[in-house]
Design a protein around this motif. Structure first.
Motif, PDB file in Angstrom:
ATOM      1  N   ASP A   2       0.907  -1.147  -0.147  1.00 61.01           N
ATOM      2  CA  ASP A   2       0.002   0.014   0.034  1.00 61.01           C
ATOM      3  C   ASP A   2       0.876   1.355  -0.092  1.00 61.01           C
ATOM      4  O   ASP A   2       1.616   1.575   0.992  1.00 61.01           O
ATOM      5  CB  ASP A   2      -0.783  -0.133   1.140  1.00 61.01           C
ATOM      6  CG  ASP A   2      -1.871   1.115   1.033  1.00 61.01           C
ATOM      7  OD1 ASP A   2      -1.340   2.224   0.815  1.00 61.01           O
ATOM      8  OD2 ASP A   2      -2.983   1.102   1.632  1.00 61.01           O
ATOM      9  N   TRP A   4       0.345   4.405   0.497  1.00 58.93           N
ATOM     10  CA  TRP A   4       0.166   5.258   1.470  1.00 58.93           C
ATOM     11  C   TRP A   4       0.432   4.600   3.054  1.00 58.93           C
ATOM     12  O   TRP A   4       1.040   5.441   3.679  1.00 58.93           O
ATOM     13  CB  TRP A   4      -1.272   5.767   1.428  1.00 58.93           C
ATOM     14  CG  TRP A   4      -1.576   6.318   0.164  1.00 58.93           C
ATOM     15  CD1 TRP A   4      -2.413   5.835  -0.675  1.00 58.93           C
ATOM     16  CD2 TRP A   4      -1.293   7.626  -0.170  1.00 58.93           C
ATOM     17  NE1 TRP A   4      -2.354   6.702  -1.568  1.00 58.93           N
ATOM     18  CE2 TRP A   4      -1.744   7.924  -1.257  1.00 58.93           C
ATOM     19  CE3 TRP A   4      -0.418   8.481   0.532  1.00 58.93           C
ATOM     20  CZ2 TRP A   4      -1.777   9.017  -2.153  1.00 58.93           C
ATOM     21  CZ3 TRP A   4      -0.248   9.823  -0.283  1.00 58.93           C
ATOM     22  CH2 TRP A   4      -0.824   9.984  -1.561  1.00 58.93           C
ATOM     23  N   SER A   5       0.069   3.412   3.431  1.00 62.01           N
ATOM     24  CA  SER A   5       0.346   2.953   4.510  1.00 62.01           C
ATOM     25  C   SER A   5       1.491   2.187   4.918  1.00 62.01           C
ATOM     26  O   SER A   5       2.030   2.115   6.000  1.00 62.01           O
ATOM     27  CB  SER A   5      -0.792   2.076   5.089  1.00 62.01           C
ATOM     28  OG  SER A   5      -0.947   1.154   4.281  1.00 62.01           O
ATOM     29  N   ASP A   6       2.406   1.655   3.863  1.00 59.35           N
ATOM     30  CA  ASP A   6       3.667   1.004   4.157  1.00 59.35           C
ATOM     31  C   ASP A   6       4.808   1.971   4.465  1.00 59.35           C
ATOM     32  O   ASP A   6       4.520   3.323   3.784  1.00 59.35           O
ATOM     33  CB  ASP A   6       4.192   0.171   2.790  1.00 59.35           C
ATOM     34  CG  ASP A   6       3.074  -1.201   2.677  1.00 59.35           C
ATOM     35  OD1 ASP A   6       2.407  -1.265   3.663  1.00 59.35           O
ATOM     36  OD2 ASP A   6       3.509  -1.778   1.826  1.00 59.35           O
ATOM     37  N   PRO A   7       5.574   1.589   5.305  1.00 54.50           N
ATOM     38  CA  PRO A   7       6.681   2.492   5.701  1.00 54.50           C
ATOM     39  C   PRO A   7       7.565   2.886   4.365  1.00 54.50           C
ATOM     40  O   PRO A   7       7.728   2.170   3.497  1.00 54.50           O
ATOM     41  CB  PRO A   7       7.649   1.737   6.712  1.00 54.50           C
ATOM     42  CG  PRO A   7       6.665   0.964   7.237  1.00 54.50           C
ATOM     43  CD  PRO A   7       5.435   0.442   6.111  1.00 54.50           C
ATOM     44  N   CYS A   8       7.705   4.176   4.284  1.00 56.32           N
ATOM     45  CA  CYS A   8       8.695   4.917   3.249  1.00 56.32           C
ATOM     46  C   CYS A   8       9.936   4.126   3.216  1.00 56.32           C
ATOM     47  O   CYS A   8      10.763   3.589   2.168  1.00 56.32           O
ATOM     48  CB  CYS A   8       8.988   6.263   3.336  1.00 56.32           C
ATOM     49  SG  CYS A   8       7.370   7.379   3.028  1.00 56.32           S
ATOM     50  N   GLN A  10      10.447   0.914   3.071  1.00 55.81           N
ATOM     51  CA  GLN A  10      10.315  -0.280   2.247  1.00 55.81           C
ATOM     52  C   GLN A  10      10.235   0.090   0.825  1.00 55.81           C
ATOM     53  O   GLN A  10      10.472  -0.780  -0.150  1.00 55.81           O
ATOM     54  CB  GLN A  10       9.085  -1.015   2.562  1.00 55.81           C
ATOM     55  CG  GLN A  10       9.326  -1.701   3.964  1.00 55.81           C
ATOM     56  CD  GLN A  10       7.948  -2.325   4.647  1.00 55.81           C
ATOM     57  OE1 GLN A  10       6.975  -2.670   3.722  1.00 55.81           O
ATOM     58  NE2 GLN A  10       7.824  -2.436   5.750  1.00 55.81           N
ATOM     59  N   HIS A  86       9.613   4.807  10.344  1.00 52.70           N
ATOM     60  CA  HIS A  86       8.415   4.311  10.431  1.00 52.70           C
ATOM     61  C   HIS A  86       7.358   5.154   9.632  1.00 52.70           C
ATOM     62  O   HIS A  86       6.342   4.959   9.328  1.00 52.70           O
ATOM     63  CB  HIS A  86       7.812   4.072  11.595  1.00 52.70           C
ATOM     64  CG  HIS A  86       8.646   2.813  12.493  1.00 52.70           C
ATOM     65  ND1 HIS A  86       8.826   1.686  12.227  1.00 52.70           N
ATOM     66  CD2 HIS A  86       9.559   3.203  13.587  1.00 52.70           C
ATOM     67  CE1 HIS A  86       9.921   1.063  12.956  1.00 52.70           C
ATOM     68  NE2 HIS A  86      10.365   1.812  13.980  1.00 52.70           N
ATOM     69  N   THR A  88       5.272   6.945   6.880  1.00 47.87           N
ATOM     70  CA  THR A  88       4.501   6.716   5.730  1.00 47.87           C
ATOM     71  C   THR A  88       4.167   7.969   4.879  1.00 47.87           C
ATOM     72  O   THR A  88       4.296   9.170   5.575  1.00 47.87           O
ATOM     73  CB  THR A  88       3.140   5.782   6.038  1.00 47.87           C
ATOM     74  OG1 THR A  88       2.186   6.696   6.708  1.00 47.87           O
ATOM     75  CG2 THR A  88       3.691   4.661   7.120  1.00 47.87           C
ATOM     76  N   LEU A  89       3.743   7.520   3.752  1.00 47.72           N
ATOM     77  CA  LEU A  89       3.192   8.786   2.673  1.00 47.72           C
ATOM     78  C   LEU A  89       2.134   9.288   3.661  1.00 47.72           C
ATOM     79  O   LEU A  89       1.512  10.524   3.487  1.00 47.72           O
ATOM     80  CB  LEU A  89       3.102   8.444   1.510  1.00 47.72           C
ATOM     81  CG  LEU A  89       4.473   8.270   0.812  1.00 47.72           C
ATOM     82  CD1 LEU A  89       3.973   7.671  -0.667  1.00 47.72           C
ATOM     83  CD2 LEU A  89       5.345   9.346   0.794  1.00 47.72           C
ATOM     84  N   ASP A  91       1.125   9.633   6.687  1.00 51.33           N
ATOM     85  CA  ASP A  91       1.595  10.446   7.689  1.00 51.33           C
ATOM     86  C   ASP A  91       2.077  11.765   7.346  1.00 51.33           C
ATOM     87  O   ASP A  91       1.908  12.801   8.046  1.00 51.33           O
ATOM     88  CB  ASP A  91       2.902   9.768   8.519  1.00 51.33           C
ATOM     89  CG  ASP A  91       2.597   8.404   9.339  1.00 51.33           C
ATOM     90  OD1 ASP A  91       1.679   8.135   9.559  1.00 51.33           O
ATOM     91  OD2 ASP A  91       3.740   7.518   9.520  1.00 51.33           O
TER      92      ASP A  91
END
Length: 185
Positions: A2, A4-8, A10, A86, A88-89, A91
């Motif tokens: 995802d 939007w919700s996966d840490p940047c 990654q 941690h 994310t986009l 965030d």
């Protein structure tokens, strides 16, 4: 995955980005400067300066071969990951109060863009792309001055085995660790 919700951390960085940041002193100093600005000014002020509202500049994330690849914004996001592993986009959107600094593609297609064909992406001229179908040489007109580049289809993931291991993109968190910006696990 995802966007939007996966840490940047990654996100897979662009072809050769890891090697560039690890081997180039000027690139490391630039990243360190971004980290200092983020810590000193805050994320919102940093984005207002680097990605001004209505300015058209954006972080571009492309989902290709089931992986999230960072087409543009590598240095900025490595610095953000170094400041918050941690993040994310989503965030960033909440903190900044707008989402116009992110563009998302799927295999080179951007929903609602009206484009007639999949986008191409630029990779370094010296990257070994001999196994990439349709790879060609061209010009990166977004650089000032324009520079020679290799161009590939945006449906190929930057960490694809079609690239030589030293050319493959790597997760941004791996790059931040290699630079000593994040502690080793």
């Amino acid at each position: 995955m995802d966007v939007w919700s996966d840490p940047c951390a990654q996100l897979v960085g662009a072809v050769r980005h890891h090697r560039h940041f690890v081997e180039d002193e000027a690139a490391r100093l630039r990243l360190a400067g971004f980290c200092e600005r983020i810590r000193g000014e805050g994320v919102r002020a940093f984005f207002d300066a680097e990605y001004p509202s209505g300015g058209g500049k954006a972080i571009i994330v492309n989902e290709a071969q089931g992986r999230l690849n960072l087409v543009d914004g590598n240095a900025h996001l490595v610095a953000l990951v170094a400041c918050d592993e941690h993040v994310t986009l989503a965030d960033l959107v909440r903190e900044i109060g707008r989402d116009d600094f992110v563009r998302t593609w799927r295999d080179g297609w951007e929903a609602g863009s009206g484009q007639e064909g999949a986008y191409d992406v630029y990779i370094p001229m010296d990257a070994d792309a001999s196994r990439i179908p349709g790879c060609r040489e061209g010009t990166d007109w977004f650089k000032s001055p324009p520079q020679p580049t290799k161009i590939i289809s945006a449906d190929i993931a930057f960490d694809s085995p079609l690239f030589a291991p030293e050319d493959r993109g790597r997760p941004l968190g791996e790059t931040a660790r290699a630079l000593g910006l994040l502690p080793e696990r």
